[in-house]
Write a protein that holds these residues in place. Sequence first.
Motif, PDB file in Angstrom:
ATOM      1  N   ILE A   1      42.669  37.716  47.977  1.00  0.00           N
ATOM      2  CA  ILE A   1      42.781  38.935  47.172  1.00  0.00           C
ATOM      3  C   ILE A   1      44.002  38.769  46.271  1.00  0.00           C
ATOM      4  O   ILE A   1      45.109  38.521  46.768  1.00  0.00           O
ATOM      5  CB  ILE A   1      42.946  40.181  48.066  1.00  0.00           C
ATOM      6  N   GLY A   2      43.785  38.916  44.975  1.00  0.00           N
ATOM      7  CA  GLY A   2      44.885  38.689  44.032  1.00  0.00           C
ATOM      8  C   GLY A   2      46.134  39.469  44.375  1.00  0.00           C
ATOM      9  O   GLY A   2      47.239  38.932  44.330  1.00  0.00           O
ATOM     10  N   GLU A   3      45.968  40.739  44.740  1.00  0.00           N
ATOM     11  CA  GLU A   3      47.128  41.570  45.106  1.00  0.00           C
ATOM     12  C   GLU A   3      46.653  42.788  45.868  1.00  0.00           C
ATOM     13  O   GLU A   3      45.629  43.386  45.521  1.00  0.00           O
ATOM     14  CB  GLU A   3      47.881  42.013  43.843  1.00  0.00           C
ATOM     15  N   ILE A   4      47.370  43.143  46.919  1.00  0.00           N
ATOM     16  CA  ILE A   4      47.101  44.400  47.638  1.00  0.00           C
ATOM     17  C   ILE A   4      47.925  45.487  46.958  1.00  0.00           C
ATOM     18  O   ILE A   4      49.153  45.495  47.028  1.00  0.00           O
ATOM     19  CB  ILE A   4      47.469  44.276  49.129  1.00  0.00           C
ATOM     20  N   ARG A   5      47.204  46.395  46.283  1.00  0.00           N
ATOM     21  CA  ARG A   5      47.891  47.395  45.467  1.00  0.00           C
ATOM     22  C   ARG A   5      47.802  48.806  46.033  1.00  0.00           C
ATOM     23  O   ARG A   5      48.595  49.674  45.664  1.00  0.00           O
ATOM     24  CB  ARG A   5      47.293  47.412  44.052  1.00  0.00           C
ATOM     25  N   ASP A   6      46.794  49.071  46.865  1.00  0.00           N
ATOM     26  CA  ASP A   6      46.594  50.447  47.327  1.00  0.00           C
ATOM     27  C   ASP A   6      46.075  50.451  48.760  1.00  0.00           C
ATOM     28  O   ASP A   6      45.746  49.404  49.332  1.00  0.00           O
ATOM     29  CB  ASP A   6      45.619  51.190  46.407  1.00  0.00           C
TER      30      ASP A   6
ATOM     31  N   ILE B   1      34.661  30.101  50.434  1.00  0.00           N
ATOM     32  CA  ILE B   1      35.850  30.807  49.972  1.00  0.00           C
ATOM     33  C   ILE B   1      35.467  31.708  48.812  1.00  0.00           C
ATOM     34  O   ILE B   1      34.796  31.278  47.867  1.00  0.00           O
ATOM     35  CB  ILE B   1      36.943  29.816  49.520  1.00  0.00           C
ATOM     36  N   ILE B   2      35.866  32.969  48.888  1.00  0.00           N
ATOM     37  CA  ILE B   2      35.634  33.921  47.797  1.00  0.00           C
ATOM     38  C   ILE B   2      36.972  34.554  47.423  1.00  0.00           C
ATOM     39  O   ILE B   2      37.757  34.928  48.293  1.00  0.00           O
ATOM     40  CB  ILE B   2      34.629  35.023  48.187  1.00  0.00           C
ATOM     41  N   THR B   3      37.225  34.659  46.129  1.00  0.00           N
ATOM     42  CA  THR B   3      38.454  35.313  45.666  1.00  0.00           C
ATOM     43  C   THR B   3      38.100  36.552  44.857  1.00  0.00           C
ATOM     44  O   THR B   3      37.041  36.620  44.218  1.00  0.00           O
ATOM     45  CB  THR B   3      39.296  34.371  44.782  1.00  0.00           C
ATOM     46  N   VAL B   4      38.990  37.542  44.897  1.00  0.00           N
ATOM     47  CA  VAL B   4      38.885  38.729  44.047  1.00  0.00           C
ATOM     48  C   VAL B   4      40.183  38.807  43.261  1.00  0.00           C
ATOM     49  O   VAL B   4      41.258  38.974  43.857  1.00  0.00           O
ATOM     50  CB  VAL B   4      38.677  40.013  44.876  1.00  0.00           C
ATOM     51  N   GLU B   5      40.105  38.658  41.930  1.00  0.00           N
ATOM     52  CA  GLU B   5      41.321  38.516  41.133  1.00  0.00           C
ATOM     53  C   GLU B   5      41.275  39.402  39.895  1.00  0.00           C
ATOM     54  O   GLU B   5      40.209  39.734  39.389  1.00  0.00           O
ATOM     55  CB  GLU B   5      41.490  37.057  40.696  1.00  0.00           C
ATOM     56  N   ASP B   6      42.425  39.746  39.411  1.00  0.00           N
ATOM     57  CA  ASP B   6      42.552  40.518  38.180  1.00  0.00           C
ATOM     58  C   ASP B   6      43.817  40.070  37.438  1.00  0.00           C
ATOM     59  O   ASP B   6      44.899  40.573  37.701  1.00  0.00           O
ATOM     60  CB  ASP B   6      42.623  42.010  38.491  1.00  0.00           C
ATOM     61  N   PRO B   7      43.683  39.131  36.500  1.00  0.00           N
ATOM     62  CA  PRO B   7      42.452  38.434  36.103  1.00  0.00           C
ATOM     63  C   PRO B   7      42.287  37.128  36.874  1.00  0.00           C
ATOM     64  O   PRO B   7      43.187  36.715  37.603  1.00  0.00           O
ATOM     65  CB  PRO B   7      42.732  38.136  34.626  1.00  0.00           C
ATOM     66  N   VAL B   8      41.145  36.471  36.666  1.00  0.00           N
ATOM     67  CA  VAL B   8      40.945  35.125  37.202  1.00  0.00           C
ATOM     68  C   VAL B   8      41.711  34.174  36.284  1.00  0.00           C
ATOM     69  O   VAL B   8      41.299  33.925  35.152  1.00  0.00           O
ATOM     70  CB  VAL B   8      39.450  34.748  37.249  1.00  0.00           C
ATOM     71  N   GLU B   9      42.826  33.655  36.770  1.00  0.00           N
ATOM     72  CA  GLU B   9      43.667  32.827  35.899  1.00  0.00           C
ATOM     73  C   GLU B   9      43.128  31.409  35.778  1.00  0.00           C
ATOM     74  O   GLU B   9      43.115  30.828  34.702  1.00  0.00           O
ATOM     75  CB  GLU B   9      45.109  32.815  36.425  1.00  0.00           C
ATOM     76  N   TYR B  10      42.731  30.817  36.898  1.00  0.00           N
ATOM     77  CA  TYR B  10      42.220  29.448  36.888  1.00  0.00           C
ATOM     78  C   TYR B  10      40.835  29.428  37.529  1.00  0.00           C
ATOM     79  O   TYR B  10      40.613  30.076  38.552  1.00  0.00           O
ATOM     80  CB  TYR B  10      43.132  28.512  37.687  1.00  0.00           C
TER      81      TYR B  10
ATOM     82  N   GLN C   1      34.675  32.931  42.560  1.00  0.00           N
ATOM     83  CA  GLN C   1      35.747  33.785  42.059  1.00  0.00           C
ATOM     84  C   GLN C   1      35.163  35.027  41.400  1.00  0.00           C
ATOM     85  O   GLN C   1      34.274  34.940  40.548  1.00  0.00           O
ATOM     86  CB  GLN C   1      36.609  32.998  41.070  1.00  0.00           C
ATOM     87  N   VAL C   2      35.664  36.184  41.804  1.00  0.00           N
ATOM     88  CA  VAL C   2      35.174  37.465  41.305  1.00  0.00           C
ATOM     89  C   VAL C   2      36.245  38.099  40.436  1.00  0.00           C
ATOM     90  O   VAL C   2      37.408  38.236  40.855  1.00  0.00           O
ATOM     91  CB  VAL C   2      34.816  38.413  42.468  1.00  0.00           C
ATOM     92  N   GLN C   3      35.862  38.489  39.220  1.00  0.00           N
ATOM     93  CA  GLN C   3      36.772  39.149  38.282  1.00  0.00           C
ATOM     94  C   GLN C   3      36.681  40.660  38.438  1.00  0.00           C
ATOM     95  O   GLN C   3      35.594  41.238  38.365  1.00  0.00           O
ATOM     96  CB  GLN C   3      36.422  38.754  36.850  1.00  0.00           C
ATOM     97  N   VAL C   4      37.808  41.306  38.692  1.00  0.00           N
ATOM     98  CA  VAL C   4      37.849  42.764  38.770  1.00  0.00           C
ATOM     99  C   VAL C   4      37.640  43.352  37.373  1.00  0.00           C
ATOM    100  O   VAL C   4      38.236  42.894  36.394  1.00  0.00           O
ATOM    101  CB  VAL C   4      39.193  43.239  39.348  1.00  0.00           C
ATOM    102  N   LYS C   5      36.760  44.366  37.283  1.00  0.00           N
ATOM    103  CA  LYS C   5      36.531  45.080  36.022  1.00  0.00           C
ATOM    104  C   LYS C   5      36.473  46.562  36.333  1.00  0.00           C
ATOM    105  O   LYS C   5      35.413  47.137  36.588  1.00  0.00           O
ATOM    106  CB  LYS C   5      35.227  44.615  35.367  1.00  0.00           C
ATOM    107  N   ALA C   6      37.648  47.178  36.345  1.00  0.00           N
ATOM    108  CA  ALA C   6      37.761  48.581  36.770  1.00  0.00           C
ATOM    109  C   ALA C   6      36.939  49.508  35.883  1.00  0.00           C
ATOM    110  O   ALA C   6      36.431  50.533  36.348  1.00  0.00           O
ATOM    111  CB  ALA C   6      39.219  49.007  36.771  1.00  0.00           C
ATOM    112  N   GLU C   7      36.789  49.163  34.578  1.00  0.00           N
ATOM    113  CA  GLU C   7      36.108  50.072  33.660  1.00  0.00           C
ATOM    114  C   GLU C   7      34.623  50.247  33.987  1.00  0.00           C
ATOM    115  O   GLU C   7      34.000  51.229  33.567  1.00  0.00           O
ATOM    116  CB  GLU C   7      36.275  49.574  32.210  1.00  0.00           C
ATOM    117  N   ILE C   8      34.052  49.290  34.750  1.00  0.00           N
ATOM    118  CA  ILE C   8      32.638  49.419  35.126  1.00  0.00           C
ATOM    119  C   ILE C   8      32.482  49.636  36.635  1.00  0.00           C
ATOM    120  O   ILE C   8      31.389  49.513  37.184  1.00  0.00           O
ATOM    121  CB  ILE C   8      31.818  48.188  34.685  1.00  0.00           C
TER     122      ILE C   8
END
Length: 563
Positions: free
Chosen positions: A387-392, A343-352, A359-366
């Motif tokens: 996926i934490g949220e489908i935004r686009d 299981i792999i997650t992509v989150e912004d942010p990783v809450e738990y 668990q992968v933390q999204v870092k848009a600035e990089i």
Amino acid sequence: MTISEEYVLEVLQDSGMVTRSQIQAARQTHPGKVIEGLVEAGILTREDVAKTLAAQCGLDFVDLSNLSIPDEVISLLSAETARRYRAIPIQQRDDALVIAVADPMDIDSFDALNHLLQRNLEFVCAVPEQIDLALNKYYSAEQEQKEKLIKQIAEGIEISGEGDAGAGQEDVDEAPVIKMVTMLLLDAYKARASDIHLEPMEKKFRVRFRIDGVLQEMPSPPKKLHAAIISRLKIMTGTMSIAEKRLPQDGRIQVRLGQKSIDLRVSSIPTVHGESIVMRILDKSSLVLGLPELGFFSDDQSKFESLISLPDGILLVTGPTGSGKTTTLYAVLNVLNKPDRKIITVEDPVEYQMSGINQVQVKAEIGMTFPAALRSILRQAPNIIMIGEIRDAETAQIAINASLTGHLVLSTLHTNDATSSVARLVDIGIKPFLVASALRAAMAQRLVRRLCPHCKKPCTPTEYEMRTLRIDAAMLANANTMRPTGCEQCRYKGYRGRMGIFEIFVVDDEIRNLIVSNATSLQLRNRAREMGMRTLREDGVRKVLAGLTTAEEVIAITMADSS
């Protein structure tokens, strides 16, 4: 002699408690303290005076000498306020907080308490000396310690100006500041708060806790302590700058409260009157929640368990911010987390942080955006992707492709109901035939407050509630409807914790055909209803009839579902 004492003497004389000659004699022996002289002479008792004044003002009299007041009731009024107005809360009733006062004629104090507490109050009269004894008894330990800390810090801090506020203040009374912040966090945790809001106003520093989804105001530190407390919290994160007060900042704090370790997600933002901080309390105990604890009834739970056991496709959890979507996804991951699955997650942010899950933390600035992370993790050969949220459109397209190539994809979407998720995916650029092929189900959810099991009482819904929720007499025949009352366990609110109400939209062949033919959300909803889908309101009604929540809660949360 005060005017109020003159009036009291007149009332006592009119009621036959004392005579004019007794009053004159007391004037000679106790000038300025006539009532005290009458009490010492044995002509009156303090209880006589209090009872007479209570009757004159139309208030009940209460004897505090043998009364035990629960801590939860005491906590409803701060020590500072209680002493200032010489008043003490003694009982929480269904519709009002009962407060005993020393002076039943002090209308200004009544108005001030009504304004401060913003709730229905019922005043009763007690002997002033009993009030003082009760204040010393109930506001002696923790409250006294807090007040001492506040005073100690306030005396040691001098606000020198906008540019210097916070700079160097950490060196002034640092230990008391640390203790005070720790107490704040401990109070929030004990109260089961999900958020702590620290908000500088023009003339006060407001502290509020969000408990069961409702913001409740707490006793506030002096305004001059604002900079020191904010700076201390920034230092605790290790990443936020105490010198930067013009831009928003984010950070995390890990603290141990007793035997419990909790995480706090900290967000600061500059306002007109200073920096405001909100801390989200992340209690890791919610990670072990099973589906029943989320609020599923057995039939919905069976349906949902069959959906999350599918080998591929997309499962969406929809709803507005604060509706519990992330908690539901974590509960699902907890169920699916087995040694034979990656299981792999992509989150912004990783809450738990969950053991056994990548668990992968999204870092848009990089450049580590949702799409970039998703492209990389597909090469990691996962079985399940969250996926934490489908935004686009780009994120949605990769998620669709992943689901069509043998992955189970879990994600959230901001829509009001379950069937609108189809229109939302099409709106952001996904072809209808791809949505029909990939989407397995969408579940909308909301959170309602759960009735306290210790104090809820049977009731019959009002005519308005029955009409609004379409409850008829036949449904009430086997129902167990309840109402909140309030007890020590729920801090006299009548509710303890929250639960979900759900709308599960399952995509079958007929629904797929409708999606491909560009059916509207209303057409999809009507067909899903014909196939047995319950709306949010209908699931809420089931929980009202089962005595788990109230009709008032369900009506408020599902106003959009009224049609």
